[in-house]
Design a protein around this motif. Structure first.
Motif: not given
Length: 222
Positions: A188-216
């Motif tokens: 997929v394109t980088e733009g699609t990846v950015k959309n995936y990341v945005s939706r992941i953070l929104e669903k898990l109620e996180l603010r950043s990739r760093a928070e995602l790593i700590v959470y998981l």
């Protein structure tokens, strides 16, 4: 121009990083400090929230007297959320890795990394990305080994809210892959990846990739 500040209690390390910055035309040193308390004083003097002399990226040591890197990062993110923090340390223990990310750091690199790698990391966090040293990635992967590939009904798997494609993107992100590398792996394109990341953070109620790593990363112990 990327405005950088160096926070490290060892003068020889600060001198080495100053030399590194001087080799790159897109980077400039705007200050240095020997510990976190000294940094916060400097930022207040600069009026970091608005001053054109304020730093874009902080190169932060972990172990320092008076105020260590993790507490300093937390304070900086509370007071100056736009300032990026790249942790540079000789220590690769999980306590420092996850502690730094939990504090809000935008990247984690070992001082033994090559000058080109550190320069690239500075540019990445300045651009809004996240960087994890290659030696730190296996620790994150090991922390995720207990997560099932497909969640069962009623499972507390933290990825259960994600679609299969979002789940794949999250696991690639946690393995330290860039948006470009994730896009290539998923076709997929980088733009699609950015959309995936945005939706992941929104669903898990996180603010950043760093928070995602700590959470998981912490989910294995729950």
């Amino acid at each position: 121009m990327i405005r950088a500040m160096i926070i490290d209690d060892q003068e020889i390390v600060r001198e080495g990083l100053k030399m590194l910055l001087s080799l790159h035309e897109d980077m400039v040193l705007v200050g240095e400090a020997g510990n976190g308390a000294e940094l916060l004083e400097r930022l207040e003097e600069l009026g970091a929230a608005a001053s054109s002399a304020a730093p874009d990226v902080l190169l932060m040591d972990v172990r320092m007297p008076v105020m260590d890197g993790m507490e300093t990062t937390l304070r900086v993110k509370q007071l100056y959320p736009a300032v990026k923090v790249l942790i540079l340390t000789t220590f690769d223990e999980e306590a420092y890795l996850f502690g730094g990310l939990r504090s809000g750091a935008d990247g984690y690199m070992l001082k033994e990394s090559g000058s080109g790698e550190i320069a690239a990391a500075i540019r990445t966090v300045h651009g809004g990305g996240m960087v994890l040293d290659a030696k730190a990635r296996p620790r994150i992967i090991r922390a995720l080994e207990g997560l099932p590939r497909e969640p069962e009904a009623g499972s507390e798997d933290p990825l259960a809210l994600l679609t299969p494609r979002e789940r794949d993107a999250a696991l690639l992100l946690l393995a330290g892959k860039s948006n470009r590398e994730i896009g290539e792996a998923m076709y997929v394109t980088e733009g699609t990846v950015k959309n995936y990341v945005s939706r992941i953070l929104e669903k898990l109620e996180l603010r950043s990739r760093a928070e995602l790593i700590v959470y998981l990363g912490g989910s294995r112990s729950r």
